[in-house]
Motif scaffolding. Structure first.
Motif, short mmCIF file in Angstrom:
data_model
loop_
_atom_site.label_atom_id
_atom_site.label_comp_id
_atom_site.label_asym_id
_atom_site.label_seq_id
_atom_site.Cartn_x
_atom_site.Cartn_y
_atom_site.Cartn_z
N ARG A 83 0.82 -1.30 0.07
CA ARG A 83 0.12 0.00 0.17
C ARG A 83 0.92 1.50 -0.03
O ARG A 83 0.47 2.13 -0.73
CB ARG A 83 -0.87 -0.05 1.23
CG ARG A 83 -2.01 -1.25 1.29
CD ARG A 83 -2.79 -1.04 2.31
NE ARG A 83 -3.83 0.01 2.36
CZ ARG A 83 -3.97 1.01 3.28
NH1 ARG A 83 -3.21 0.84 4.24
NH2 ARG A 83 -5.15 1.82 2.90
N GLU A 84 2.15 1.19 0.67
CA GLU A 84 2.86 2.32 0.62
C GLU A 84 3.25 2.78 -0.74
O GLU A 84 3.68 3.88 -1.11
CB GLU A 84 4.07 2.05 1.53
CG GLU A 84 3.57 2.38 3.18
CD GLU A 84 3.05 1.21 3.78
OE1 GLU A 84 3.21 -0.12 3.13
OE2 GLU A 84 2.43 1.41 4.70
N ILE A 86 1.91 2.32 -3.52
CA ILE A 86 0.88 3.10 -4.25
C ILE A 86 0.68 4.52 -3.71
O ILE A 86 0.64 5.48 -4.43
CB ILE A 86 -0.67 2.44 -4.07
CG1 ILE A 86 -0.53 0.92 -4.41
CG2 ILE A 86 -1.53 3.19 -4.53
CD1 ILE A 86 -1.67 0.05 -3.92
N LEU A 87 0.64 4.70 -2.48
CA LEU A 87 0.65 6.15 -1.90
C LEU A 87 1.90 6.96 -2.33
O LEU A 87 1.79 8.05 -2.53
CB LEU A 87 0.45 6.00 -0.40
CG LEU A 87 0.46 7.34 0.42
CD1 LEU A 87 -0.91 8.28 -0.18
CD2 LEU A 87 0.07 7.09 1.87
N LEU A 123 -5.32 2.85 -3.85
CA LEU A 123 -4.98 2.79 -2.16
C LEU A 123 -6.19 2.45 -1.63
O LEU A 123 -6.30 1.47 -0.53
CB LEU A 123 -4.36 4.06 -1.77
CG LEU A 123 -3.83 4.03 -0.36
CD1 LEU A 123 -2.76 2.82 -0.14
CD2 LEU A 123 -3.22 5.44 -0.02
N ASN A 124 -7.27 3.53 -1.51
CA ASN A 124 -8.61 3.13 -0.76
C ASN A 124 -9.05 1.72 -1.02
O ASN A 124 -9.78 1.26 -0.39
CB ASN A 124 -9.45 4.36 -1.02
CG ASN A 124 -9.08 5.33 -0.31
OD1 ASN A 124 -8.33 5.54 0.59
ND2 ASN A 124 -9.71 6.37 -0.65
N ARG A 126 -7.60 -0.98 -1.44
CA ARG A 126 -6.79 -1.98 -0.78
C ARG A 126 -7.07 -2.13 0.73
O ARG A 126 -7.09 -1.07 1.47
CB ARG A 126 -5.34 -1.85 -0.98
CG ARG A 126 -4.76 -1.80 -2.67
CD ARG A 126 -4.52 -3.28 -3.06
NE ARG A 126 -3.36 -3.82 -2.48
CZ ARG A 126 -2.22 -3.88 -2.54
NH1 ARG A 126 -1.89 -2.99 -3.62
NH2 ARG A 126 -1.39 -4.37 -1.77
N LYS A 127 -7.09 -3.23 1.33
CA LYS A 127 -7.27 -3.45 2.63
C LYS A 127 -6.00 -2.83 3.74
O LYS A 127 -4.79 -3.30 2.96
CB LYS A 127 -7.78 -4.70 3.16
CG LYS A 127 -9.26 -5.04 3.00
CD LYS A 127 -9.68 -6.08 3.51
CE LYS A 127 -11.03 -6.32 3.06
NZ LYS A 127 -11.57 -7.39 3.96
N ALA A 128 -6.06 -2.46 4.55
CA ALA A 128 -5.06 -1.73 5.41
C ALA A 128 -4.23 -3.13 6.31
O ALA A 128 -4.96 -4.04 6.31
CB ALA A 128 -5.20 -0.85 6.64
N THR A 129 -3.18 -3.05 6.30
CA THR A 129 -2.65 -4.38 7.32
C THR A 129 -2.59 -4.32 8.76
O THR A 129 -3.08 -2.82 9.22
CB THR A 129 -0.80 -4.18 6.78
OG1 THR A 129 -0.44 -3.26 7.15
CG2 THR A 129 -0.56 -4.39 5.42
N ALA A 136 0.87 4.31 4.64
CA ALA A 136 -0.41 4.15 4.25
C ALA A 136 -1.46 4.05 5.13
O ALA A 136 -2.65 4.50 5.08
CB ALA A 136 -0.65 3.36 3.13
N ASP A 137 -1.19 3.68 6.33
CA ASP A 137 -2.06 3.72 7.65
C ASP A 137 -2.28 4.81 8.29
O ASP A 137 -1.48 5.41 8.55
CB ASP A 137 -1.45 2.52 8.68
CG ASP A 137 -1.04 1.11 8.18
OD1 ASP A 137 -1.82 0.68 7.25
OD2 ASP A 137 -0.15 0.59 8.45
#
Length: 171
Positions: A83-84, A86-87, A123-124, A126-129, A136-137
């Motif tokens: 995710r990071e 992507i951000l 990004l949105n 995708r689920k957060a870890t 990204a969190d």
């Protein structure tokens, strides 16, 4: 703009590089930040990593080319498919768009902001870890999407339309 406390030991570049206006960038200063980036981040890019925070602060201080350079170094070390990553791509596109606005290329800036908006939508999706400490969190992606949407709705962008990450805060 003052630098966040965790990056205060990294100096601002002596000048902002603007293609066609300045001869070269202050590579010596940027090297200090890039030297902090590991060859690979494990699992995620920490939100408080000094090179990441410095790259974000550079953008917000008007050092758009320099911001892009530092953020690209962080992006290259970010985990593939994370995710990071992507951000970071969205942030790099925004810094590049800001530079295009500075050199009065509003159509190119609008295209780049549109691409950044697409990355933020990805990004949105995708689920957060579970880690919670990654860049990204907690990042206010939805607020940044709305800010970009407002900019892109304008008939023509100007230098004053540049995007500061601090304008959306941090969750």
């Amino acid at each position: 703009m003052s630098m966040p406390p965790s990056v205060a030991n990294l100096p601002l570049p002596r000048w902002a590089y603007v293609p066609g206006e300045t001869i070269e960038a202050d590579h010596d200063t940027l090297w200090q930040a890039k030297a902090l980036v590991p060859s690979r981040f494990g699992g995620f890019v920490p939100a408080r990593h000094p090179a990441l925070r410095y790259g974000i602060a550079l953008n917000d201080a008007g050092y758009f080319w320099e911001s892009q350079e530092v953020l690209e170094a962080v992006w290259a070390a970010a985990p593939q498919g994370g995710r990071e990553r992507i951000l970071l791509r969205a942030c790099i596109l925004i810094a590049n768009a800001n530079l295009r606005l500075r050199i009065q290329k509003p159509r190119a800036a609008a295209r780049l902001l549109g691409e950044a908006q697409q990355e933020l939508h990805a990004l949105n999706a995708r689920k957060a870890t579970a880690a919670g400490d990654g860049f990204a969190d907690g990042f206010p992606a939805a607020a940044l999407i709305e800010l970009l949407k407002g900019k892109l709705a304008r008939p023509k962008l100007t230098k004053a339309d540049w995007v500061a990450f601090s304008a959306v805060g941090r969750g």
